[in-house]
Structure formats: structure tokens, C-alpha cells
Design an enzyme around this catalytic site. Structure first.
Site, mmCIF file in Angstrom:
data_model
loop_
_atom_site.group_PDB
_atom_site.id
_atom_site.type_symbol
_atom_site.label_atom_id
_atom_site.label_comp_id
_atom_site.label_asym_id
_atom_site.label_seq_id
_atom_site.Cartn_x
_atom_site.Cartn_y
_atom_site.Cartn_z
ATOM 1 C CB CYS A 101 -0.075 -3.552 20.748
ATOM 2 S SG CYS A 101 0.940 -4.524 19.609
ATOM 3 C CB CYS A 125 -3.278 -4.671 24.613
ATOM 4 S SG CYS A 125 -1.594 -4.123 24.275
ATOM 5 C CB CYS A 180 -0.907 -0.006 1.220
ATOM 6 S SG CYS A 180 -0.009 0.209 2.763
ATOM 7 C CB CYS A 203 1.189 -4.121 12.926
ATOM 8 S SG CYS A 203 2.541 -3.028 13.365
ATOM 9 C CB CYS A 206 6.351 -0.013 19.384
ATOM 10 S SG CYS A 206 6.207 -1.082 17.961
ATOM 11 C CG HIS A 258 3.279 -7.107 28.406
ATOM 12 N ND1 HIS A 258 2.121 -6.465 28.763
ATOM 13 C CD2 HIS A 258 3.545 -7.977 29.415
ATOM 14 C CE1 HIS A 258 1.715 -6.924 29.936
ATOM 15 N NE2 HIS A 258 2.556 -7.828 30.353
ATOM 16 C CB CYS A 283 0.004 1.673 18.952
ATOM 17 S SG CYS A 283 0.672 1.513 17.300
ATOM 18 C CB CYS A 310 -3.050 -2.020 31.410
ATOM 19 S SG CYS A 310 -2.805 -3.496 30.443
ATOM 20 C CB CYS A 340 3.388 -6.750 2.850
ATOM 21 S SG CYS A 340 1.819 -6.126 3.443
ATOM 22 C CB CYS A 366 3.980 -1.444 27.625
ATOM 23 S SG CYS A 366 2.491 -0.443 27.520
ATOM 24 C CB CYS A 412 1.278 -3.235 9.193
ATOM 25 S SG CYS A 412 0.278 -2.947 7.734
ATOM 26 C CB CYS A 437 6.853 0.609 4.413
ATOM 27 S SG CYS A 437 6.101 -0.763 5.305
HETATM 28 S S1 SF4 Z 1 -1.223 -1.785 27.256
HETATM 29 FE FE1 SF4 Z 1 -0.678 -3.727 26.287
HETATM 30 S S2 SF4 Z 1 1.546 -3.776 26.154
HETATM 31 FE FE2 SF4 Z 1 0.951 -2.161 27.598
HETATM 32 S S3 SF4 Z 1 0.999 -3.164 29.600
HETATM 33 FE FE3 SF4 Z 1 -1.079 -3.313 28.875
HETATM 34 S S4 SF4 Z 1 -1.125 -5.286 27.837
HETATM 35 FE FE4 SF4 Z 1 1.006 -4.778 28.063
HETATM 36 S S1 SF4 Z 2 0.438 -2.291 16.533
HETATM 37 FE FE1 SF4 Z 2 1.879 -2.955 18.101
HETATM 38 S S2 SF4 Z 2 3.643 -3.720 16.949
HETATM 39 FE FE2 SF4 Z 2 2.444 -2.486 15.545
HETATM 40 S S3 SF4 Z 2 3.335 -0.452 15.683
HETATM 41 FE FE3 SF4 Z 2 1.642 -0.489 17.137
HETATM 42 S S4 SF4 Z 2 2.588 -1.073 19.076
HETATM 43 FE FE4 SF4 Z 2 4.065 -1.574 17.460
#
Ligand code: SF4
Ligand code: SF4
Ligand code: HEM
Ligand code: HEM
Lengths: 470, 230
Positions: free
Chosen positions: A306, A278, A72, A309, A287, A244, A299, A272, A168, A247, A206, A75
Site C-alpha cells: 500500500c 507498506c 488526471c 494513496c 480497500c 492493516h 493493491c 506481509c 487531489c 488486510c 488515487c 477517478c
Molecule cells: S501487507 Fe501491509 S497492510 Fe497488509 S499486513 Fe502487511 S503491513 Fe499490514
Molecule cells: S495504495 Fe493503499 S490506500 Fe491506495 S488503493 Fe492501494 S491499498 Fe488502498
């Protein structure tokens, strides 16, 4: 002395683009951090950059071919959104982007010619964005009279390394999601099928985070090495820990502070997002450290669970992030049963529920047949023994005295009344036909005698038990 | 009264203890597992994960101890007797059960009226108990594939690759929980449907009179009215 001149020449170049020396050092630090190479400092990066731009012996920038597959273009877009001056731009401008459908200025025949020349000269990096399509004999994405698949194989064959950019390119991504009508696969799988051994660096996402690509380029261009790769061919430092793990909402996770619904007080408090599906605990990417959009946010910080991706197994296009993670807001993916999509919980609860119902019905059966209080009466003789009296397992014809002796030996009180023994035993016609099995009774071996007696006894017992029940 | 006498020799103290540990660990694993799957009880989540990992190791160790002990501890090979033999023998095929698998199935399907003669563990019972140790080990393996500190170790990474990633491994782990739950439904049902005597013996070592069975003659040889004498 010579070096001095080179350096100032380099800073002049930067200066002309409005990048001060201080900015430059700052972004070298950022590059080092993005590369995730702990032992490399900003100074090392600065030195490497200076060397490669004007100090390099060959004097040329590293040629790069950036090709679009079934993508698409997200990237590329993601990369292009980056503001200046920043690491991504600098890195981009320090390579010679000889071919890029989206970012390149050229078009048509001369553009394809540039690609051919780059391939012929060798010593280049090949960035491939998007999936490889296998259907229609690989004819999809036919450009410049060359089928899509051949573009990939022929450009990859002579490259120093291939960067599979975005999920991809790693394994088909959402292009490969069920039912995958175009037969999308990843670059690594495609090259393997065609016996091309050029190393592949997989950078999923992605889209892929531009800083991840930059980190790979820093390694390749300036340190003259591929980054350390994990078992999935992804840079270990970027794709081994989970979302995680790094995070910023993890504290709330540990405290048991969750968002169960969007638009609630919990959401406002930044709790959370685990109950909203998530995928952080099972998604491997950094990330939370690299972050997005010039490190503004990412994200989970912006309130989106999350969606995993970066989940992309280069060896298996079915293990793509869309199949693996949809529906995004549920804890589990759905499973496909024929044309139906069922959640694992539905399947598990149905089976368990059916079993529970079966047991309840069975329980009524046990009640009706009067087995609830101690079970049904024991069979007098095993059915098999009845049929094979000569090889009978049990000895059903012991006398009362023999029984009493056995009971005494077993440390069990002598029977108040000899119930439960077979009628066969009482008829006294049979003789025991078995030898003791456990050591303790080894002495009580009796000769094996006529099986016929046993058979008669067994038959009689059988008739009696049937009669009794009827 | 149709059942065999229930003697302590059937379940020697070490096995009563391992069974208790099994029960407690399993219940805590299921409760914490459900909460890990979806935090119904938010404040419990952090503790649940700690409990889950702690009792996971308890369960696995207990299982190993139980299996090793079966080679050393003696127990009654059948109901209705105080005679004992090495416990492992009651896990392997026993003469008392030979050719009786069909009889058991028919009995439970109400196609056979009288109770099959058998060893301490009937054929279906023995098979289902034999399934437990491998199941616990598979459960541990799938669990360690999901556990941060171990998920990247080669043996677990290989498994993740095999099943199609962490999401599939989670679902397998989750399904296996239901296998345990189904086992427990059947197990508790069968243990108690014909009376609570087996459970009283297993948990509280309470004996109960009944028919006397001889493990060498493979037949019922009398009755012990334990109740009256106590
Ligand atoms: S938001 Fe998602 S990655 Fe962050 S602590 Fe909670 S479960 Fe884990
Ligand atoms: S969806 Fe998850 S893996 Fe993808 S960019 Fe967001 S936080 Fe990172
Ligand atoms: C025997 C060793 C076991 C180990 C090492 C283990 C480990 C784990 C781990 C690490 C998780 C994931 C936690 C997370 O993602 O943060 C988990 C989840 C879970 N476990 Fe276990 N576990 C074991 C046994 C069991 C048993 C016996 C049961 C239930 C019978 C069980 C039920 C569950 C459930 C329901 C989940 C949630 C899965 C989901 O997200 O759907 N586990 N376990
Ligand atoms: C309320 C719950 C339970 C009850 C009432 C119960 C009852 C019993 C009884 C009566 C026996 C002896 C059976 C016999 O020898 O005829 C037994 C044995 C056994 N039970 Fe349970 N049980 C329970 C829970 C469990 C759980 C949770 C497990 C494991 C998942 C389990 C696994 C076993 C095994 C493997 C045996 C074989 C004997 C042994 O280990 O020594 N039980 N149980």
C-alpha cells in the site's frame, strides 16, 4: 396495487439493459455493503432505488454535476472501467449526470448551458475531481470564460452537497506535492476560504474507488442524508479503520513472515509487505473489504505494498499522500532539509554518531587530565562564594572539632584524617556565615559575622589552590 | 581520592528499584521499537509489538510512581552524607548548586580544573533527569497516536492532525527514541567516567568511602574511609 405497477415498470427498465431481478437484488446487496451501512439490507436498497427512480414525487432523477479540476481524470476512468451490470453503473444511470466533461455526450456552449440550468434549478449534487489551483489568481482551468476557481465556488454554492472525489480534490493530492507550483489545494479548503458552507464529503484515493463514490451516492440519493463523516469529513465507515486492520496478509504480519525483496520465495508465498514500505498500518481506508476492479483484487492482494494513496488531510495540502509517503518502498518518508532530502534514519544516526564521537573524545580529555579515577580534586571554595564572600553559600572555615561533630551527627564515621577540608578552615580566621537549611541542623545556628574574614580566607584558599595546581 | 563518599541514603531502595525497572523497560522498548520500525528479526516482530506496548505502560507507570514517591521517600540531598531530606528537594534547585551551572559546564569543557562542589545531582545532571518524566509522557502520547485502539480517540486524533499525520508522528516517535539513546549515552558515560562507584551504588547498593560533605554548611568536612573498615 399502484406500487406493483411501478415496480414492474422499473424491472422492465432493468430488463431492457439485461439486468434480471435476481441480478438486481444481488447488486442491491453489494450497494448496501459498499455503503458500509450495516443496518441497511439489500431489500431496503432495492426499495429505495425503485422509489427514487419512478416512485419519487418529483419524478426526476437526481441531477449531478461532475466537474474536472486539476486532475488526471483517473477517478472518472476508474469509475468507467466498471463492468455491467453492477452497482456502479446502475447508480450512475439512476442519476441524471447533467454535466461531465469526460462522460457527458455534449460539448461547447450548449453543454455549459446545461450546467447553468442545473445550477439555477438547484437541488443537485456536485462531484469535483482534481485539485483547485490557486496560483495565477485562480485563472488556471479557465473554461467558458470563467476562471477555474470560480467554476468551483459558483457550482458549489448552490449544491446540496459537494463530493470531493479523489485525493487531489480532498487536499491537492500529488498536484500539491512539493514544490506545488500551481498552488493546488482541496475543495474543502477552497470553499472555506470563500465562505461557502455547502457540506463537503471527502472521498480520497488515487484514484478513488468507484464503490466509495457509489456508497456516498446511495446515502445521498436514496436515503436522503449525507453519510456519517469522521473528523476529516470522510465517510466514517470507509475511512476510519486502517488498511492493516483489514488486510488479508495480516496473519503473516503477526507470524513475522515478511517479504524483504521482490522476486523472492517470500513474495511467492504471499507474505506481509511491511519491510517493503507498506503504508497499511497508517493508512485509513477499507480497500481490503471493498477491493478493486469489480472486487477482483486490490493493491496488497496483487503484491503491491500500500502506498497510502488515501492519506489526505482536507485542512492541510502539505499533508498530501505523495509528500507523506515517498519514497514508497522505505518505512519512513524523507524529510526535506533545504534542497536535500534526507531519511530520518540518516539524520538520527548522524546526530547520535556525532554525540558518541564527542563522548569518546571527551573521554580522552578526561584521561589526559587524570579525572578517570574519581574525578578532579574538588574546588576548595565555590567561585561565586569567592567573589561574594558576604553572601557565601558554603562555610569553608569550620574547625576540626566542628567538622567532627557534624560528621557524627550525620551518622558518618569520624574522620581518620581531616583531609579535603579547606586550608581556609585550618587557618581558623573565618567564622561560619550560614544558617542550617535542613530541619535536622536547625539548632546549630551561628551568628552571621564579618564577611571580610570569610573573604580573606577565601582569597587565601584560592591562591593556595592555584599555587598547588601550577 | 577526590570523590565524595557513596552512601545508600543517596539512592534509597525504592529508587534503586524504579531505576532498575526504568533500565529494563527502556532497553526492551528500544530493541522492540527498532524491530517494529524495520523487522530485522522477523520472528520477533509479533512479540516485539506486544513487548513494546506492555513495557510502554510499565515505563509510564514506573515514571509516575517514581515522581510520586519523591514526595514521600527521604534521600540524601547531597553526596557524602547519610543525612536525608524529602527526595523531591534534590530535584528542585538546591543551595549547594546555586551559581554553579557555569562551573559545571566549564569543568566538562576542561576550562576549569577542579571539580565543582554540588548537591547530589549537579546542575546539568539535574536538568537532564528532570527532562526524563516529560519525555516519557511525550513518548507515550506519540506512541498512543500510533496504536490502533487509541489512534482515533479525539486527544490523539488532534495530535495527529497537528503534526501532519501518522507518518510524521511515527518519525517524531522514532526521533524521540534517539533522544533517549543520546541521553543514555551521556548518562552512562558521565555516571562511569570518573569511576564505577556511582553505578555500583545505584544498581547494587554498594557503598564506597570518600569525602564527607555537609548539606547545611555546603562544604566538605572530612573523609570517611569506608573501604578500610569493611
Ligand atoms: S501487507 Fe501491509 S497492510 Fe497488509 S499486513 Fe502487511 S503491513 Fe499490514
Ligand atoms: S495504495 Fe493503499 S490506500 Fe491506495 S488503493 Fe492501494 S491499498 Fe488502498
Ligand atoms: C512510552 C510509551 C510508548 C508507547 C505507548 C509506544 C507505542 C508505540 C507504538 C504503538 C508504535 C507503533 C507500532 C506500529 O506501528 O504498529 C511504536 C513504535 C515505535 N516505538 Fe514506541 N512506544 C512508547 C515508548 C517508546 C520508547 C521509550 C521507545 C524507545 C526509546 C520507543 C521506540 C519506538 C520505535 C523505534 C518505534 C518504531 C517507529 C517506526 O516505525 O519508525 N517507543 N511505539
Ligand atoms: C547502563 C545504564 C545505566 C547506568 C549505568 C545508570 C547509572 C546511574 C547512576 C549511577 C545514577 C545515580 C546518579 C547520581 O545520583 O549521581 C543514575 C540515576 C538516574 N538514572 Fe540512570 N543509569 C543507567 C540507565 C538509565 C536509564 C536507561 C535511564 C532512563 C532513561 C536512567 C535514568 C536515570 C535517572 C532519571 C536518574 C536519577 C535518579 C533516580 O531516578 O533516582 N538511567 N543512573
Amino acid at each position: 396495487m399502484e406500487r406493483e405497477a411501478i415496480v414492474s415498470e422499473f424491472y422492465e427498465k432493468l430488463d431492457s439493459r439485461g439486468v434480471t431481478r435476481r441480478d438486481f437484488m444481488k447488486l442491491c446487496g453489494a450497494v448496501a455493503a459498499a455503503a458500509g451501512i450495516a443496518h441497511i439490507t439489500a431489500t431496503d436498497v432495492a426499495y429505495a432505488l425503485e422509489q427514487s427512480v419512478i416512485g419519487a414525487k418529483e419524478g426526476n432523477l437526481y441531477p449531478v454535476i461532475w466537474m474536472e479540476g486539476a486532475s488526471c481524470t483517473g477517478c472518472t476512468e476508474s469509475f468507467a472501467q466498471i463492468e455491467t451490470p453492477d452497482p456502479a453503473t446502475v447508480v450512475l444511470e439512476l442519476i441524471s449526470l447533467n454535466y461531465s466533461e469526460t462522460l457527458g455526450a455534449g460539448a461547447g456552449w450548449s453543454f455549459e448551458e446545461a450546467r447553468e440550468q442545473t445550477i439555477a434549478a438547484g437541488n443537485y449534487i456536485f462531484i469535483y475531481e482534481g485539485a483547485v489551483l490557486e496560483k495565477w489568481e485562480g485563472q488556471a482551468l479557465r473554461v467558458a470564460n470563467e476562471p477555474g476557481i470560480e467554476h468551483v465556488t459558483h457550482t458549489a454554492a448552490k449544491a446540496n452537497a459537494v463530493v470531493a472525489l479523489g485525493s487531489c480534490a480532498v487536499n491537492g493530492g500529488w498536484m500539491a506535492a512539493y514544490p506545488n507550483p500551481a498552488g493546488a489545494i482541496g475543495v474543502q479548503q477552497c470553499l472555506k476560504k470563500h465562505g461557502i458552507e455547502t457540506p463537503v464529503v471527502n472521498v480520497p484515493g488515487c484514484p478513488a474507488n468507484p464503490e466509495w463514490l457509489e456508497a456516498v451516492l446511495v446515502d445521498v440519493l436514496f436515503l436522503q442524508q449525507l453519510p456519517d463523516l469522521n473528523a476529516e469529513g470522510k465517510p466514517s465507515l470507509l475511512f476510519t479503520q486502517t488498511i492493516h486492520d483489514n488486510c488479508q496478509r495480516r496473519g503473516h504480519f503477526e507470524n513475522g513472515e515478511f517479504v524483504y525483496q521482490f522476486g523472492t520465495r517470500e513474495e511467492a508465498l504471499g507474505y506481509c509487505l511491511y519491510p517493503l514500505g507498506c503504508r497499511g498500518p497508517q493508512t485509513k481506508a477499507n480497500c481490503g473489504i471493498t477491493r478493486w476492479n469489480n472486487r477482483r483484487s486490490w493493491c496488497v492482494e496483487s503484491g503491491g505494498p500500500c502506498i497510502g494513496c488515501t492519506t489526505a488531510n482536507p485542512a492541510n495540502s502539505n499533508e498530501n499522500w505523495v509528500e507523506t509517503n515517498t519514497p514508497f518502498l522505505k518505512r519512513h518518508r524523507d524529510l526535506r532539509v533545504g534542497d536535500f532530502r534526507l531519511s530520518p534514519t540518516t539524520i538520527a544516526l548522524s546526530v547520535t554518531g556525532l554525540l558518541a564521537a564527542a563522548l569518546v573524545i571527551h573521554g580522552f580529555g578526561m584521561k589526559i587530565t587524570g579525572r578517570m579515577n574519581g574525578g578532579a580534586d574538588f574546588e576548595k571554595v565555590r567561585k561565586w562564594d569567592k567573589r561574594h564572600p558576604d553572601r557565601s553559600i558554603g562555610c569553608y572555615d569550620l574547625s576540626d572539632e566542628e567538622c567532627a561533630a557534624l560528621e557524627a551527627e550525620a551518622g558518618v564515621a569520624a574522620p581518620a584524617k581531616p583531609v579535603g577540608r579547606t586550608t581556609a578552615a585550618k587557618t581558623g580566621t573565618g567564622t561560619a556565615t550560614k544558617t542550617g537549611t535542613t530541619g535536622t541542623t536547625g539548632t546549630r545556628t551561628r551568628a552571621k559575622t564579618a564577611g571580610q574574614d570569610g573573604a580573606d580566607a577565601a582569597k587565601k584558599a584560592d591562591e593556595e589552590s592555584k599555587g598547588g595546581k601550577a | 581520592m577526590a570523590h565524595l563518599a557513596h552512601y545508600r541514603e543517596a539512592h534509597p531502595l525504592p529508587f534503586v528499584i524504579t531505576h532498575w525497572i526504568n533500565l529494563v523497560a527502556m532497553i526492551l522498548l528500544i530493541i522492540s521499537g527498532f524491530n517494529i520500525h524495520f523487522p530485522f528479526w522477523a520472528a520477533f516482530e509479533g512479540i516485539a509489538r506486544g513487548i513494546h506496548m506492555f513495557f510502554a505502560f510499565v515505563l509510564v507507570l514506573n515514571c509516575i510512581v517514581r515522581v510520586i514517591l519523591s514526595f514521600f521517600v527521604k534521600s540524601a540531598p547531597t553526596g557524602g552524607t547519610r543525612r536525608t531530606d524529602t527526595d523531591i528537594k534534590s530535584w528542585l534547585p538546591q543551595t549547594d548548586n546555586r551559581h554553579q551551572a557555569g562551573a559545571w559546564v566549564k569543568y566538562y569543557l576542561f576550562l576549569k580544573k577542579d571539580h565543582p562542589l554540588s548537591a547530589k545531582l549537579g546542575v546539568p545532571q539535574k536538568l537532564s533527569y528532570l527532562l526524563i518524566p516529560p519525555l516519557i509522557l511525550i513518548m507515550a502520547y506519540t506512541g498512543l497516536c500510533l496504536w490502533g485502539p487509541t489512534m482515533n480517540a479525539p486527544p490523539f486524533a488532534a495530535g495527529l492532525n497537528l503534526v501532519g499525520g501518522a507518518m510524521m508522528m511515527r518519525i517524531i516517535h522514532y526521533f524521540l527514541m534517539y533522544v533517549f539513546i543520546c541521553f543514555m549515552f551521556i548518562h552512562v558515560y558521565l555516571a562511569n567516567v570518573e569511576g564505577t562507584a556511582p553505578t555500583k551504588l545505584m544498581f547494587f547498593r554498594r557503598e564506597h568511602g570518600g569525602l564527607v560533605y555537609d548539606p547545611d554548611k555546603h562544604a566538605i568536612i572530612g573523609e570517611d574511609e569506608l573501604d578500610e573498615k569493611h
